[in-house]
Write an enzyme that holds these catalytic residues in place. Structure first.
Site, PDB file in Angstrom:
ATOM      1  N   GLY A 198       1.481   3.038  -2.389  1.00 18.69           N
ATOM      2  CA  GLY A 198       1.531   3.740  -4.086  1.00 18.69           C
ATOM      3  C   GLY A 198       1.434   2.959  -5.412  1.00 18.69           C
ATOM      4  N   THR A 229       3.136 -12.515   3.447  1.00 21.52           N
ATOM      5  CA  THR A 229       2.808 -12.729   2.358  1.00 21.52           C
ATOM      6  C   THR A 229       2.757 -14.631   2.468  1.00 21.52           C
ATOM      7  OG1 THR A 229       1.525 -12.393   0.765  1.00 21.52           O
ATOM      8  CG2 THR A 229       3.825 -11.741   0.702  1.00 21.52           C
ATOM      9  N   ASP A 256       0.560  -1.126  -0.128  1.00 20.86           N
ATOM     10  CA  ASP A 256       0.171  -0.232   0.376  1.00 20.86           C
ATOM     11  C   ASP A 256       1.238   1.305  -0.087  1.00 20.86           C
ATOM     12  OD1 ASP A 256      -2.343  -1.566   0.484  1.00 20.86           O
ATOM     13  OD2 ASP A 256      -2.326  -1.725   1.991  1.00 20.86           O
ATOM     14  N   HIS A 275      -4.787  -2.227  -5.563  1.00 14.67           N
ATOM     15  CA  HIS A 275      -4.149  -1.264  -6.329  1.00 14.67           C
ATOM     16  C   HIS A 275      -4.470  -0.029  -7.032  1.00 14.67           C
ATOM     17  CE1 HIS A 275      -0.471  -3.008  -6.296  1.00 14.67           C
ATOM     18  NE2 HIS A 275      -0.602  -4.152  -7.405  1.00 14.67           N
ATOM     19  N   THR A 282      -9.719  -5.561   1.781  1.00 11.30           N
ATOM     20  CA  THR A 282     -10.151  -6.085   3.207  1.00 11.30           C
ATOM     21  C   THR A 282     -11.205  -4.874   4.416  1.00 11.30           C
ATOM     22  OG1 THR A 282      -8.540  -5.499   4.342  1.00 11.30           O
ATOM     23  CG2 THR A 282      -8.927  -7.582   3.745  1.00 11.30           C
TER      24      THR A 282
END
Ligand code: GTP
Ligand code: IMP
Ligand code: MG
Length: 343
Positions: free
Chosen positions: A19, A194, A17, A47, A254
């Site tokens: 950007g 992840t 996140d 995104h 989410t």
């Protein structure tokens, strides 16, 4: 005859996140690459691209959707949720530009179910998009792959071959990473990570190109740090303080509130090292310096904003060549030409 390489890899420098969507959409419109190729994990990513007041949310397609000249590819290392992908292809009407690798693993409903309970939900705080369980089935060699799925047949091909052909023809290509360096399965804050490595080398391996083919590695940093889910976040501030500073964000996939902290040079230094970064893209400068909002020239920035950027460059010894000053694609300061002259 030597052909000039023009493969650029873009990855996140913190916890996702940062950007990347904004930066890749800018590079795609400005540099007009022949293809943008998604690496990384899968539809756990979100995104955002904003152009002329319209916002586009993407989980599967590369963020170059706005440039009609650019092919949109998904590489073999990426997990595909066919429903999410087909929905994006339809929504953005980009079917003729899409190529997905026949070897991409498929996320099925059972993967999503397993991701939404037990250890993954409670302890790790995953996005619940089924990516971890699907990657584990790939390791067990029981996952379905894209060539097994009839609804994908119009888009399936050999992305590795196409990308290497384009490179050999001297075309310019952007490889789009997802998540962020410290969410890497191997180099991140394990176990709060992840389900794959997501550093620049991993993105190349997802696509099927060797490291010698890469010209530039952009690491994207946000002007502050955010993180969703569990795990270490140095300098974390309270949600109340985040609201005061204008840093409070809500996750794209989410809807969870992101935790936040000030820019962290130590983390950034390690991200530069792990990715062999050649350039930095810095986003949300306008959030910490509101007078930078929408600016397109470095010279016009305030003394404080310039110092913030120069401190980053001096500590990390990598140029901050792109600076984002707002959500719109062209709310961007591009110093690449200027820095090349100075180099
Ligand atoms: P990645 O996951 O790294 O691709 O980031 P993202 O594109 O998903 O970003 P995210 O979903 O966190 O959305 C960030 C929001 O901030 C989106 O609405 C973007 O349009 C917006 N944004 C991106 N860059 C800037 C910026 O420089 N300034 C401001 N004010 N907003 C930005
Ligand atoms: P998973 O990738 O869904 O398994 O989630 C593992 C961890 O990575 C959790 O902390 C998630 O919040 C985080 N994560 C995964 N994808 C993203 C992303 O695109 N942005 C931010 N955090 C992510
Ligand atoms: Mg995101």
């Amino acid at each position: 005859m030597a052909i000039e390489m023009s493969v650029t890899v873009v990855v996140g420098g913190f916890f996702g996140d940062e950007g990347k969507g904004k930066i890749i959409s800018y590079l795609a419109m400005k540099d007009n690459p022949s293809a943008t190729v998604r690496g990384g994990v899968g539809p756990n990513a979100g995104h955002t691209v904003v152009y002329e007041g319209k916002s586009y949310k993407l989980r599967m397609l590369p963020s170059a959707i706005l440039n009609k000249q650019t092919k949109l590819m998904i590489s073999a290392g990426v997990l595909i949720n066919p429903n999410v992908l087909l929905n994006e292809i339809k929504t953005f009407d980009v079917g003729s530009r899409v190529l997905i690798d026949s070897q991409c693993s498929i996320i099925e409903d059972a993967h999503i179910e397993r991701d939404r309970g037990g250890h993954l939900k409670e302890r790790i705080g995953t996005t619940g998009s089924g990516t971890g369980p699907a990657n584990s089935d790939r390791v067990l060699r029981i996952a379905k792959i894209a060539r097994d799925i009839s609804s994908l047949k119009d888009y399936v091909g050999d992305v590795a071959l196409e990308v290497n052909r384009l490179i050999d023809d001297g075309a310019s290509i952007i490889l789009e990473g997802t998540q962020g360096t410290f969410l890497s399965l191997y180099h991140g804050t394990y176990p709060y990570v992840t389900s794959k490595d997501v550093t620049a080398s991993a993105i190349c391996s997802d696509v099927g190109i060797g490291p010698k083919k890469v010209k530039d590695v952009f690491v994207v940093f946000k002007s502050y740090v955010t993180r969703v889910g569990e795990g270490f976040l140095p300098g974390e501030i309270s949600e109340e303080e985040a609201i005061k500073r204008g840093w409070r964000e809500v996750a794209t996939v989410t809807g969870r509130v992101r935790r936040s902290a000030p820019f962290n040079l130590e983390l950034a230094k390690r991200a530069i090292m792990l990715n062999s970064a050649t350039q930095i893209a810095l986003t949300k400068l306008d959030v910490i310096f509101p007078d930078a909002s929408g600016m397109t020239s470095f010279e016009a920035l305030s003394k404080e904003a310039k110092k913030f950027i120069e401190d980053i460059e001096n500590s990390l010894r990598v140029p901050v060549s792109i600076i984002s000053t707002g959500p719109e694609v062209f709310d961007t300061i591009d110093r690449r030409d200027q820095l090349r002259i100075m180099a």
